[in-house]
Each structure stands twice: as C-alpha cells, then as structure tokens.
Design a protein around this motif. Structure first.
Motif, PDB file in Angstrom:
ATOM      1  N   ASN A   1      -2.759   0.275  -4.187  1.00 56.98           N
ATOM      2  CA  ASN A   1      -2.587  -0.995  -3.502  1.00 56.98           C
ATOM      3  C   ASN A   1      -2.297  -2.089  -4.531  1.00 56.98           C
ATOM      4  OD1 ASN A   1      -3.327   0.411  -1.245  1.00 56.98           O
ATOM      5  ND2 ASN A   1      -5.290  -0.615  -0.971  1.00 56.98           N
TER       6      ASN A   1
ATOM      7  N   ASP B   1      -4.555  -2.544  -7.921  1.00 54.52           N
ATOM      8  CA  ASP B   1      -5.983  -2.444  -7.594  1.00 54.52           C
ATOM      9  C   ASP B   1      -6.783  -1.697  -8.659  1.00 54.52           C
ATOM     10  OD1 ASP B   1      -5.173   0.166  -7.227  1.00 54.52           O
ATOM     11  OD2 ASP B   1      -5.765   0.296  -5.112  1.00 54.52           O
TER      12      ASP B   1
ATOM     13  N   GLU C   1       0.857  -1.175   0.000  1.00 57.61           N
ATOM     14  CA  GLU C   1       0.000   0.000   0.000  1.00 57.61           C
ATOM     15  C   GLU C   1       0.898   1.231   0.000  1.00 57.61           C
ATOM     16  OE1 GLU C   1      -2.080   1.386   3.659  1.00 57.61           O
ATOM     17  OE2 GLU C   1      -3.901   1.097   2.470  1.00 57.61           O
TER      18      GLU C   1
END
Length: 298
Positions: free
Chosen positions: A292, A250, A190
């Motif tokens: 992410n 992501d 992250e």
C-alpha cells in the motif's frame, strides 16, 4: 460535478477505456489497455502533466549509429567539397561508446504503476530495458475494472489473471490494483498479488515521471548523479521548478531511480535527450503479496 469523481472515457479511441480520478486541482488517468497503469498525472492549475513521458522507439538512423563507419567515411571523403548534404540523414555519424549505451528500446509504454516479474532485480538491466520479463501481466489489458464514487472519495480497481512463466512452466498469478483519490488530492494505492509458486521471484513496481529540469532533480534532497539508490518509506522528488511529487510506501523499501535518455540525429551530429525519470521499487515474494502507499503533488 461534486469532487472527487471517477469517470470513464475513451479519448484515445483505441478500443480501451481510460479512467479518470479527478477534482478541481488534479487529474489521475489510468489505462485499461495497460492493466491499470497511470498515464496522466495532471496539475490542473499549472497545466503540467508528470506523465508526459516517452518510450524509446527504434529510428532508422539508429542502425547507422551502431554500424561500422568505414564505408560511410570513405564515401564522404570522395564526395566533392562543393556538394552539400541534402538532409541530416545523409550525414556521417560518429558515435562513441558513451553515447551508444543510451541506444535502448522499450517494449512497453513508460507509464507509472507498471508491474514486472523477474528472477532477480538488476538496476542496469532495467535502465537499458534488457531484463527478462517472466509474466504476461505487464502490458496486457485488465480483465475487469470497477469505478466507485463515494462521499469524499473516488476510486477505481483493476483485476488481471495471468501467470509467471519460466522454463515452459506457468504459475497462475492474479494481480489486483485499487486507486482512490481523497479530498486531500492524495492518490492512495493498493497492489495485491496472489500466486501459486514453487520458489521466490521479484516483483518490481516501475514509475516514470516528467519534470522540467532533469539536471536539477533531487530525491529527498539527494542529487541524481546520474542515478540514485535510496532506502526509506517516503520519497520527495523535485527539480525546483514543478511542484514536488511525494511517493509513500507502507514499509521501508529500496528505491532505484535514473534519468532515461534517447539518442537522436541532428544537424550537428547526435543529441542526447532526457525523456523521463524512471523509478524502480523491487520486492521479493513467493505467493501472496500486498503493498500500500500513496502519490501526491505537494
């Protein structure tokens, strides 16, 4: 140890801690000195490190390669035929433009999870390390790092406060990274940015990986010839020898990859050697930003 586990070590003795997230199968190692960059990605069963990469450094003979050869050629022609070369460094090097394009130098270590901030992304400039870096966040030590060991997961976080500098103006930018190793050998990441900006900039994530056979490298079954641009959310990198690496994001991203070469001197002339696969993923941002994803050996 119960796995997975987060551990701190100082095996390079450079004054900065190294953080390992590991289990019985894999070991991810991060460097506090380089703001939480990944410096080791070890397949412990195959004794293979995907981060066994090298930065391109200046060598004494590089200047000779780039210099005009007229005087050297004349001196070589005047040398008696029975006088042999004492070392390879006495040789006259004939280097064409196709080789000269690989005479590039790196000002940072070729690790993974490198953070770049530029006005616009230029693939060729990044391959040649000829881009203009705008931040002081790329290769400076993290301000804070923190390890956490929990049931079924080990993690480490890094925080760096710096800035984006352009035209004598500096805009504050805070960079945080968190990595977590779970029971499936997957490294989740992250990355967060918090910046006070007056316009948009480009944040570039850089990865560098080592493989056995760079000529056979493929990403999502597409060959590098010798570079590639792909769009998607998941990318599998394989050379048919080492286990494939999988990068997941992501969101849909644009990924750019190229094999990085170094030029060295040898008895026969000059050698072009593949040193690693460089992967760049650019994102435009104008303030707060987060991405992410995960890395996993398949």
């Amino acid at each position: 140890h119960a796995f997975p586990v987060a551990e701190e070590a100082a095996f390079n003795y450079d004054g900065y801690a190294k953080i390992s997230l590991r289990n019985a199968n894999i070991n991810y190692t991060f460097d506090v000195r380089d703001n939480g960059q990944l410096i080791g990605l070890d397949d412990r069963h195959r004794f293979f490190n995907y981060q066994n990469t090298l930065a391109r450094q200046r060598e004494g003979y590089h200047e000779q390669m780039l210099a005009a050869k007229a005087e050297s050629l004349e001196a070589a022609q005047e040398k008696p035929h029975n006088e042999s070369l004492s070392t390879i460094h006495d040789a006259v090097l004939e280097v064409d433009d196709a080789v000269k394009q690989y005479l590039n130098l790196d000002w940072y270590n070729r690790n993974s999870f490198i953070d770049h901030f530029v006005e616009n992304f230029d693939f060729k400039a990044f391959q040649h390390c000829a881009f203009h870096e705008l931040s002081n966040l790329t290769n400076t030590p993290a301000d804070i790092f923190n390890l956490t060991n929990a049931s079924g997961e080990a993690s480490v976080s890094f925080v760096k406060n710096g800035g984006i500098i352009e035209n004598d103006a500096e805009y504050a930018c805070a960079l945080s990274k968190k990595y977590a190793l779970n029971a499936n050998d997957e490294l989740a990441f992250e990355i967060k940015l918090n910046a006070k900006l007056k316009k948009s900039y480009t944040y570039v994530m850089e990865f560098n990986f080592h493989f056995n056979d760079f000529k056979a490298l493929k990403i999502n079954d597409a060959a590098l010839e010798p570079e590639i641009e792909l769009e998607g959310g998941a990318f599998v990198i394989s050379d048919g020898s080492a286990k494939p690496l999988k990068l997941v994001f992501d969101r849909t991203v644009r990924l750019y990859a190229a094999v990085i070469h170094t030029v060295s001197q040898s008895e026969k002339d000059v050698d072009l050697t593949a040193q690693g696969l460089a992967v760049f993923v650019p994102f435009e941002f104008n303030g707060d930003f987060a991405i992410n994803g995960s890395v996993q050996i398949q």
